[in-house]
Design an enzyme around this catalytic site. Structure first.
Site, PDB file in Angstrom:
ATOM      1  N   HIS A 148       0.794  -1.234   0.000  1.00 56.94           N
ATOM      2  CA  HIS A 148       0.000   0.000   0.000  1.00 56.94           C
ATOM      3  C   HIS A 148       0.824   1.280   0.000  1.00 56.94           C
ATOM      4  CE1 HIS A 148      -2.685  -3.162   1.521  1.00 56.94           C
ATOM      5  NE2 HIS A 148      -3.718  -2.417   1.218  1.00 56.94           N
TER       6      HIS A 148
ATOM      7  N   GLY B  22      -0.032  -2.166  -5.848  1.00 60.55           N
ATOM      8  CA  GLY B  22      -0.950  -3.303  -5.745  1.00 60.55           C
ATOM      9  C   GLY B  22      -2.354  -2.867  -5.390  1.00 60.55           C
ATOM     10  N   HIS B  23      -2.483  -1.776  -4.698  1.00 63.16           N
ATOM     11  CA  HIS B  23      -3.804  -1.199  -4.418  1.00 63.16           C
ATOM     12  C   HIS B  23      -3.905   0.126  -5.156  1.00 63.16           C
ATOM     13  CE1 HIS B  23      -7.510   0.002  -2.714  1.00 63.16           C
ATOM     14  NE2 HIS B  23      -7.494  -0.810  -1.695  1.00 63.16           N
TER      15      HIS B  23
ATOM     16  N   HIS C 244     -10.191  -7.876  -5.909  1.00 60.60           N
ATOM     17  CA  HIS C 244     -10.592  -7.009  -4.804  1.00 60.60           C
ATOM     18  C   HIS C 244     -11.450  -5.865  -5.362  1.00 60.60           C
ATOM     19  CE1 HIS C 244      -9.888  -3.962  -1.611  1.00 60.60           C
ATOM     20  NE2 HIS C 244      -9.622  -4.993  -0.813  1.00 60.60           N
TER      21      HIS C 244
ATOM     22  N   GLU D 176     -12.326 -10.073  -0.552  1.00 62.69           N
ATOM     23  CA  GLU D 176     -13.017  -8.773  -0.490  1.00 62.69           C
ATOM     24  C   GLU D 176     -13.438  -8.358  -1.896  1.00 62.69           C
ATOM     25  OE1 GLU D 176     -11.595  -6.458   3.283  1.00 62.69           O
ATOM     26  OE2 GLU D 176     -10.000  -6.389   1.800  1.00 62.69           O
TER      27      GLU D 176
ATOM     28  N   CYS E 260     -11.086   1.402   6.895  1.00 58.79           N
ATOM     29  CA  CYS E 260     -11.125   2.077   5.600  1.00 58.79           C
ATOM     30  C   CYS E 260     -12.484   2.678   5.303  1.00 58.79           C
ATOM     31  CB  CYS E 260     -10.729   1.114   4.484  1.00 58.79           C
ATOM     32  SG  CYS E 260     -11.688  -0.405   4.455  1.00 58.79           S
TER      33      CYS E 260
END
Lengths: 645, 645
Positions: A147, A198-199, A273, A325, A409
């Site tokens: 992240h 990655g996010h 995700h 998720e 989050c």
């Protein structure tokens, strides 16, 4: 819902940008939601998120905390590598809120946090509380999992919002320096890393930064990261090998989890995700708009079709599985176990809103409205103090709102979305304005040559009558694009009392009135809000034989408190006639739906659990409430998909 | 299914005991199942269970293994404290199988295992491979969690079976010595422990041991443990404190998990771990029968009513939740996520069979038959080589039979149940015989004064015609009790060709023909096997609006391989007419059910996921197969509860 409107034009009519928060004064339905966030949520975010533990990590004047604080059931925080992102979202929410309602105490606290970040920032511009204080020496070693750029993106969004709302540019400058640094580390040139996060998140944040600073290089960096995603040799493979890890041992098996399984222009299934997917597609949409990139737009439309035709809950929720998720298989939309994370519906609103950048089209606005009114704000209690992470469509009574979550989050995400709702309502372009959402509000929009002030006077979504008055300094020619939702079976429009035939002026679900507008011109739009029974595609196994009640943009549900029998015993006959009643004292004022329905009787079962005789039925009154407002009273059963037929 | 027959008489008509395995020669439907176990399962149990790892623990001549062998995905075993129980069940299965089909190699291996146990047994009679070799010094410190007496029980059952089947009494003697030792350690006298096992089993095993040895003290010990369960001060509390643990930190929060939350005579809800519950109730039923204990019987009938009216799957499966491997709340019977452990349905057959000890009553026999024909043998593949642990009533195709399980309780449990099926078919008492199950078979029954040989000639359950011939050495007066299942809408009976009016002779669902029977007397019973659509109580939320197909004792399901469309799209109209067809080449020969049904059409959805128009329907042929036989072909969807109405 009728068939989806056709896909967007290949060539955009115009590039629409959303207004900034200060451009729209929100009243009515959304005004109450924004007030709840300004009155409660913004302070809660600071208290439960920042004060309760994050400061130890970000404040360079404090001792570095232990690497892990074990989660305690009664505690609110653990150490997380993505803290900076939640701070970014907290700052962003606070920014919008202090603009709406001055809150000097909160603003001072946010200023102090910003000072910490400024102090923390390294000489070269790098800024990550995790990698500077918790895992020093490891920066840029694991973009896939850690992240790092995602955190940068959220801090950038916070910086832009804080600047727009308060005029204070310290964090904007800090984050611009960090973005400059990222731009030197990542890119196509020799010596630069060919990486991306990655996010996903940085992409859309860089677009915001470019727009507010006017510095196009941030846009180019966003485009680079979009284009680089999923290319071979795969960055995540190379990066894993570089840190001595075996890429084949990746927990999620393949890079669908973070939408890096192939180049984005080749993707045609929404996978992995859900929040990551929505953030990526939002960034892609911005890039497609800004660069007039039709190939990217076609990829986006394929992904859009996939989501909307096979993988979206009727509430606008998405991502059915807790395991990743995210997404599973086509038509897999279980109700009781739906993950449907609040952040994912928020992310869909982000994506849909950015699809509207390429020109008004109600196929995007309908989904945006659906997510906004249902599957996202269901995640926030009416008073702004309690949260859902998962948003199931059925509950036996045990799914209840929580004070906080160890992975926090959703609270700041729903907070910033609600507090910036005005930016979703309108679009502005050269010579054009678009009204995407109807809500009592006043907007001051920039059409290049002039400013246009629009005032909506409406009780929408409780009532379909919408009055819009135009205010311009001098008579000005521009096109007013008014959304006619696809769910609306009957709409009428008049300008200064003269009827407009919608068939003549409507394209892609927007009535386009181009004329020389004068101050005081009055538009009246009436949208029919008949209660509909929606059926799901027969491949959605959990919904067969069932119906959902919908009125205008609102999906309804039954709650046990209003319907004192097991909700699955109820059957809504196809011919049921629903009355819509505004109840001012209920759930801060909602339209409820009432009808006579049938219920399987239990009185004649005499201890049998199974029998050959079908159940007898009895007539029962039922009352449905908007889905977003469920679990705001005493805990109980809830059901969206009612037995029908 | 019609209303449950009334509860059993307060005073038992007679005390019926089941025959031993050698008393019944089983052919027909069950004969094929027993052969599969004798041909495959019995050897598999030894290979995959015993040989693959257990011997290291039980063989005193081998080095003590490491306390834990980490589970490997491709491995078959871990060290478990309950190994002895699985050995006991493996021995029991092998006993029945070598009786049916001589298997000298297997018998030699079992003899070797028995030698190990004999060698392992301590001077004082104590015998536990776990506590002697893995955790020495800790015996009798944690009855609540550690299966110590449970293991003893299963070894006793194995010993009894091996003695009955082979005449070899070494293990019976070993286990009698251990039971003697347990009887000195536990009991009401000063200095004795007031304990009982957290996992019930010893109770019913001691009853078996008492019956086969004629030693009543084992019966008394069983009764003591039944009566002591749940008494205050609570043994599990005291025991926890004695080992320095806090009883309030018990993982399962309260003693409902092991049915020790209150004295058994005060219990009225089936709660906790389903297998434990069934084993307890089975032991209670034995004690109630042997002691003519009406209070205990009333408690059992309360528990029976609770299970059968609120907590039993239509398949005879039970225990919906994986969390506690057991019961949750009334009417909570989810289909896809059903735990419904094979062992639990086996346990229900145990319990129901023992309720018949107090006298024939089809309310118990119906449930026994249901569990035997459906939710238990579903756990064993037709060829006897693959297993289910969970037995859901719906699958998307991903629930498939496995080779082995790290907690291998189910394979030997289903193995021993099937291999001893003859003991469930008949009951014998002074001057009475009862036929509980119809199956091609020959039984030699003990009615005290004489032996009675009954031969059933029938294709049941495929056909409802049952011929029974009587063989006695000389004309003998006794009552023949023939079960008339409650699910049967029409039954006819004749003796030597003379019709018998069932109304006149039927009580508690058994036709009782008391007369002087001669060799060659012929009874003909015809049970109507009309296909029924069963409805579930409206509080079973997952089954509302749905039906299950049942023919005779068999519950049916749809499998994807026979019905190539999503199974939830199918709707079975109430007026559907089903034809029953015996297909000799399918699934080792089954009656399938065929009908025309309706299916929601997908062709006109045009990319919509939701719409206001109801789905169109089309006619489709459907074919259902017996539930027990599912997942014996290629993997695919499966559905028991079909949309109906």
């Amino acid at each position: 819902m009728s068939a989806l409107p056709s896909a967007a034009h290949d060539v955009p009519r115009a590039r629409f940008r959303p207004p900034a928060v200060p451009q729209v004064e929100v009243r009515g339905f959304w005004g109450a939601r924004v007030d709840a966030v300004a009155d409660k949520t913004a302070d809660i975010l600071y208290q439960r998120c920042v004060e309760a533990g994050m400061l130890d990590q970000i404040d360079p004047d404090r001792p570095v905390p232990a690497l892990r604080i074990p989660f305690h059931p009664n505690g609110t925080v653990t150490m997380q590598m993505f803290w900076d992102s939640d701070l970014g979202k907290t700052i962003e929410t606070a920014a919008y809120c202090v603009y709406r309602k001055p809150n000097p105490a909160l603003e001072a606290k946010i200023d102090a946090v910003i000072d910490m970040f400024e102090k923390l920032q390294q000489e070269d511009g790098y800024l990550s509380s995790w990698y500077q204080r918790m895992e020093p020496g490891k920066r840029w070693t694991n973009l896939r999992d850690c992240h790092e750029l995602y955190c940068a993106g959220h801090l950038i969004e916070g910086a832009v919002a804080y600047y727009q709302a308060t005029g204070k540019r310290k964090l904007l400058d800090v984050m611009s320096r960090y973005a400059d640094h990222i731009g030197t580390v990542f890119g196509p040139n020799p010596g630069q890393r060919k990486g991306y996060c990655g996010h996903e998140e940085l992409e859309l944040a860089l677009v915001k930064l470019a727009r507010v600073t006017g510095n196009h290089k941030y846009m180019d960096l966003a485009k680079y990261m979009v284009d680089q995603r999923g290319q071979q040799p795969h960055y995540f493979d190379e990066e894993a090998k570089a840190r001595g890890a075996d890429p084949s041992e990746y927990h999620f098996k393949n890079y669908e989890y973070n939408q890096a399984h192939k180049p984005v222009r080749e993707q045609d299934k929404v996978v992995g995700h859900a929040v990551r997917a929505m953030y990526l597609y939002a960034g892609m949409a911005d890039v497609a708009t800004e660069y007039g990139d039709d190939d990217l737009r076609k990829a986006l439309d394929r992904l859009w079709d996939d989501l909307n035709s096979k993988r979206l809950y009727v509430t606008g929720g998405l991502g059915p599985s807790a395991d990743n998720e995210g997404f599973t298989s086509d038509y897999d939309l279980p109700n009781e176990t739906a993950y449907a994370e609040t952040c994912a519906a928020v992310g869909l609103a982000f994506w849909a809103n950015r699809m509207l950048g390429m020109g008004p089209n109600t196929r995007y606005a309908d989904a945006m409205e659906l997510a906004l009114y249902n599957g996202s704000i269901s995640g926030l209690s009416l008073d702004g103090s309690l949260f859902f992470y998962e948003n199931p469509l059925e509950s036996r009574g045990g799914h209840n709102r929580w004070t906080w979550h160890r992975c926090p989050c959703c609270p700041p995400n729903i907070g910033r979305m609600v507090a910036s709702i005005g930016t979703y309502m309108y679009g502005q372009a050269e010579g054009e304005v678009a009204v995407h959402l109807y809500c009592d509000s006043t907007a001051t929009l920039d059409i290049g040559s002039a400013e246009v002030k629009l005032t909506q006077n409406t009780r929408y979504p409780w009532d379909g009558a919408i009055g819009i008055t135009v205010d311009v300094d001098k008579p000005t020619r521009f096109a007013l694009n008014l959304r006619i939702p696809a769910w609306c079976r009957k709409a009428t429009l008049s300008v200064n009392g003269a009827p407009v035939d919608l068939k003549d002026v409507t394209e892609d679900g927007y009535a386009r009135i181009e004329r020389e507008w004068k101050a005081g011109d009055a538009v009246q739009l009436d949208l029919d809000l008949t209660v509909e029974q929606l059926h799901a595609h027969p491949e959605v196994r959990q919904d067969v034989g069932r119906v959902t009640l919908k009125r205008g943009p609102l999906v309804y549900c039954l709650e046990g408190i209003d319907n004192p029998l097991s909700l699955n015993r109820i059957r809504v006959p196809a011919a049921s006639s629903f009355t819509a009643n505004f109840e001012p004292g209920l759930l801060e004022g909602v339209v409820t739906l009432a009808a006579e329905a049938e219920a399987d009787a239990t009185s004649d079962w005499n201890g049998d659990l199974y029998r050959t005789a079908p159940p007898q039925t009895e007539t029962v009154p039922i009352k449905a409430v908007p889905y977003y407002a469920w679990d705001n009273r005493e805990p109980g059963e809830m059901l969206v998909w009612l037995r029908g037929g």
